[in-house]
Design a protein around this motif. Structure first.
Motif, PDB file in Angstrom:
ATOM      1  N   HIS A 182     -48.393 -23.372 -23.122  1.00 26.63           N
ATOM      2  CA  HIS A 182     -49.569 -22.645 -22.628  1.00 26.63           C
ATOM      3  C   HIS A 182     -50.698 -23.622 -22.286  1.00 26.63           C
ATOM      4  N   PRO A 183     -50.770 -24.095 -21.035  1.00 29.80           N
ATOM      5  CA  PRO A 183     -51.822 -25.050 -20.658  1.00 29.80           C
ATOM      6  C   PRO A 183     -53.181 -24.380 -20.472  1.00 29.80           C
ATOM      7  N   GLY A 184     -54.210 -25.162 -20.738  1.00 30.76           N
ATOM      8  CA  GLY A 184     -55.567 -24.755 -20.400  1.00 30.76           C
ATOM      9  C   GLY A 184     -55.938 -25.291 -19.022  1.00 30.76           C
ATOM     10  N   ALA A 185     -57.194 -25.712 -18.870  1.00 30.44           N
ATOM     11  CA  ALA A 185     -57.676 -26.186 -17.572  1.00 30.44           C
ATOM     12  C   ALA A 185     -56.890 -27.420 -17.134  1.00 30.44           C
ATOM     13  N   ALA A 186     -56.173 -27.282 -16.020  1.00 35.39           N
ATOM     14  CA  ALA A 186     -55.366 -28.382 -15.488  1.00 35.39           C
ATOM     15  C   ALA A 186     -55.624 -28.470 -13.990  1.00 35.39           C
ATOM     16  N   ASN A 187     -55.963 -29.650 -13.532  1.00 31.54           N
ATOM     17  CA  ASN A 187     -56.332 -29.832 -12.129  1.00 31.54           C
ATOM     18  C   ASN A 187     -55.082 -30.048 -11.270  1.00 31.54           C
ATOM     19  N   THR A 188     -54.579 -28.962 -10.715  1.00 35.04           N
ATOM     20  CA  THR A 188     -53.423 -28.989  -9.817  1.00 35.04           C
ATOM     21  C   THR A 188     -53.746 -28.101  -8.615  1.00 35.04           C
ATOM     22  N   GLU A 189     -52.748 -27.833  -7.809  1.00 36.01           N
ATOM     23  CA  GLU A 189     -52.909 -26.955  -6.648  1.00 36.01           C
ATOM     24  C   GLU A 189     -53.212 -25.509  -7.061  1.00 36.01           C
ATOM     25  N   ALA A 201     -64.773 -23.724  -4.503  1.00 33.18           N
ATOM     26  CA  ALA A 201     -64.651 -22.816  -5.649  1.00 33.18           C
ATOM     27  C   ALA A 201     -63.644 -23.353  -6.654  1.00 33.18           C
ATOM     28  N   ALA A 202     -62.549 -23.929  -6.154  1.00 35.37           N
ATOM     29  CA  ALA A 202     -61.526 -24.479  -7.044  1.00 35.37           C
ATOM     30  C   ALA A 202     -62.075 -25.640  -7.861  1.00 35.37           C
ATOM     31  N   ASP A 203     -62.843 -26.513  -7.214  1.00 31.12           N
ATOM     32  CA  ASP A 203     -63.381 -27.684  -7.909  1.00 31.12           C
ATOM     33  C   ASP A 203     -64.385 -27.305  -8.986  1.00 31.12           C
ATOM     34  N   LYS A 204     -65.098 -26.187  -8.804  1.00 28.59           N
ATOM     35  CA  LYS A 204     -66.092 -25.754  -9.777  1.00 28.59           C
ATOM     36  C   LYS A 204     -65.459 -25.462 -11.145  1.00 28.59           C
ATOM     37  N   VAL A 205     -64.183 -25.067 -11.139  1.00 32.09           N
ATOM     38  CA  VAL A 205     -63.475 -24.769 -12.391  1.00 32.09           C
ATOM     39  C   VAL A 205     -63.486 -25.986 -13.314  1.00 32.09           C
ATOM     40  N   TYR A 206     -63.448 -27.182 -12.723  1.00 36.08           N
ATOM     41  CA  TYR A 206     -63.304 -28.409 -13.510  1.00 36.08           C
ATOM     42  C   TYR A 206     -64.605 -29.204 -13.586  1.00 36.08           C
ATOM     43  N   PRO A 211     -60.148 -32.738 -16.926  1.00 36.30           N
ATOM     44  CA  PRO A 211     -59.120 -31.724 -17.201  1.00 36.30           C
ATOM     45  C   PRO A 211     -57.747 -32.359 -17.400  1.00 36.30           C
ATOM     46  N   LEU A 212     -56.820 -31.536 -17.833  1.00 37.06           N
ATOM     47  CA  LEU A 212     -55.422 -31.950 -17.843  1.00 37.06           C
ATOM     48  C   LEU A 212     -54.972 -32.196 -16.412  1.00 37.06           C
ATOM     49  N   ILE A 213     -53.944 -33.016 -16.258  1.00 36.67           N
ATOM     50  CA  ILE A 213     -53.285 -33.180 -14.968  1.00 36.67           C
ATOM     51  C   ILE A 213     -51.818 -32.810 -15.141  1.00 36.67           C
ATOM     52  N   ALA A 214     -51.133 -32.660 -14.033  1.00 35.18           N
ATOM     53  CA  ALA A 214     -49.742 -32.193 -14.079  1.00 35.18           C
ATOM     54  C   ALA A 214     -48.870 -33.085 -14.955  1.00 35.18           C
ATOM     55  N   GLU A 215     -49.108 -34.387 -14.899  1.00 34.63           N
ATOM     56  CA  GLU A 215     -48.296 -35.329 -15.679  1.00 34.63           C
ATOM     57  C   GLU A 215     -48.464 -35.127 -17.179  1.00 34.63           C
ATOM     58  N   ASP A 216     -49.632 -34.660 -17.629  1.00 33.95           N
ATOM     59  CA  ASP A 216     -49.829 -34.377 -19.055  1.00 33.95           C
ATOM     60  C   ASP A 216     -48.882 -33.280 -19.516  1.00 33.95           C
ATOM     61  N   ILE A 217     -48.756 -32.256 -18.693  1.00 31.38           N
ATOM     62  CA  ILE A 217     -47.880 -31.140 -19.054  1.00 31.38           C
ATOM     63  C   ILE A 217     -46.415 -31.561 -18.965  1.00 31.38           C
ATOM     64  N   ALA A 218     -46.082 -32.359 -17.954  1.00 29.99           N
ATOM     65  CA  ALA A 218     -44.706 -32.840 -17.823  1.00 29.99           C
ATOM     66  C   ALA A 218     -44.304 -33.679 -19.037  1.00 29.99           C
ATOM     67  N   GLU A 219     -45.211 -34.531 -19.505  1.00 26.72           N
ATOM     68  CA  GLU A 219     -44.928 -35.345 -20.692  1.00 26.72           C
ATOM     69  C   GLU A 219     -44.669 -34.456 -21.903  1.00 26.72           C
ATOM     70  N   THR A 220     -45.473 -33.412 -22.056  1.00 24.15           N
ATOM     71  CA  THR A 220     -45.328 -32.496 -23.188  1.00 24.15           C
ATOM     72  C   THR A 220     -44.009 -31.742 -23.107  1.00 24.15           C
TER      73      THR A 220
END
Length: 252
Positions: A182-189, A201-206, A211-220
């Motif tokens: 269950h990821p939190g804020a992650a800067n992806t597409e 609007a998308a950039d305002k989220v971060y 934030p997390l990036i895709a590679e952080d989740i892939a490592e996990t």
């Protein structure tokens, strides 16, 4: 002999990062998605860079006939799937409940619940036959809490959480692991899709976050997939250091 991973939504974000991570560690990779050009480009890169076997499959998880045809039609050498990264999903829109687009709701339900379940069931049947395998489902912090204007997206991710628990119980006799990430804020597409291509609007989220990036989740995900046979991480919430949950952030 190389193990095999099956990854949905591999054309971007978490899915693409997972494809690279598993391939770099000598897994043969089945990559799936709707965008054929991206899949073929990724397949070429993985094959050239890591010298592993790669099978790109173009289909829409929302179409159960396409899902069944893709999985049932796998060559025998590809049916021994060790890990499913059940990643395909999206958020569409961020509106108050009474103003939300029903088309957006349908898209999220069809992708995040029905498509998610179609793929998991089809692949789980191959795992049941072998009495082994690991299903890794991508949820969200929105599976744990509901936030303003998240209505249907939060509902679909709560469903992912519930379905992960159901899979874990029903597949227990076959020694199949089920992990929900269950990821939190992650800067992806992801955010760009949610805001219909509105990059501002998308950039305002971060804003104010690292934030997390895709590679952080892939490592996990890779860590969870490579634990000893007798160990399974059932449920894991992962956020950046500046995020406590859906509501509390420390923005600089």
């Amino acid at each position: 002999m190389n193990k095999t991973v099956f990854i949905t939504g591999a054309t971007a974000g978490f899915g693409q990062a997972c494809a690279r991570k598993f391939a770099a560690n000598n897994y043969n990779v089945i990559i799936t998605g709707r965008r054929q050009d991206r899949l073929e480009q990724l397949a070429e890169v993985l094959t050239r860079t890591y010298s592993v076997a790669v099978l790109p499959l173009v289909f829409d998880v929302r179409n159960r006939e396409q899902v069944s045809a893709a999985v049932d039609g796998l060559p025998e050498t590809w049916k021994q799937i060790d890990v499913l990264v059940n990643n395909a999903g999206l958020a569409a829109g961020k509106d108050d409940f009474d103003q939300a687009s029903l088309d957006d709701w349908d898209t999220m339900v069809d992708t995040n619940i029905k498509g998610f379940a179609y793929v998991a069931q089809a692949v789980s049947r191959l795992m049941v036959a072998r009495k082994r395998g690991h299903i890794i489902n991508l949820g969200s912090v929105a599976a744990k809490q509901v936030y303003a204007q998240g209505n249907m997206y939060c509902a679909t991710k709560h469903a992912v959480d519930a379905l992960s628990q159901g899979m874990r119980i029903d597949l227990l006799p076959y020694h199949i692991k089920v992990t929900a990430i269950h990821p939190g804020a992650a800067n992806t597409e992801f955010s760009t899709v949610r805001f219909k291509g509105d990059r501002i609007a998308a950039d305002k989220v971060y804003e104010g976050l690292i934030p997390l990036i895709a590679e952080d989740i892939a490592e996990t995900i890779f860590y969870c997939a490579t634990l000893p046979e007798h160990v399974c991480i059932n449920d894991l919430v992962i956020t950046c250091t500046q995020q406590a949950d859906c509501f509390y952030y420390d923005r600089e």
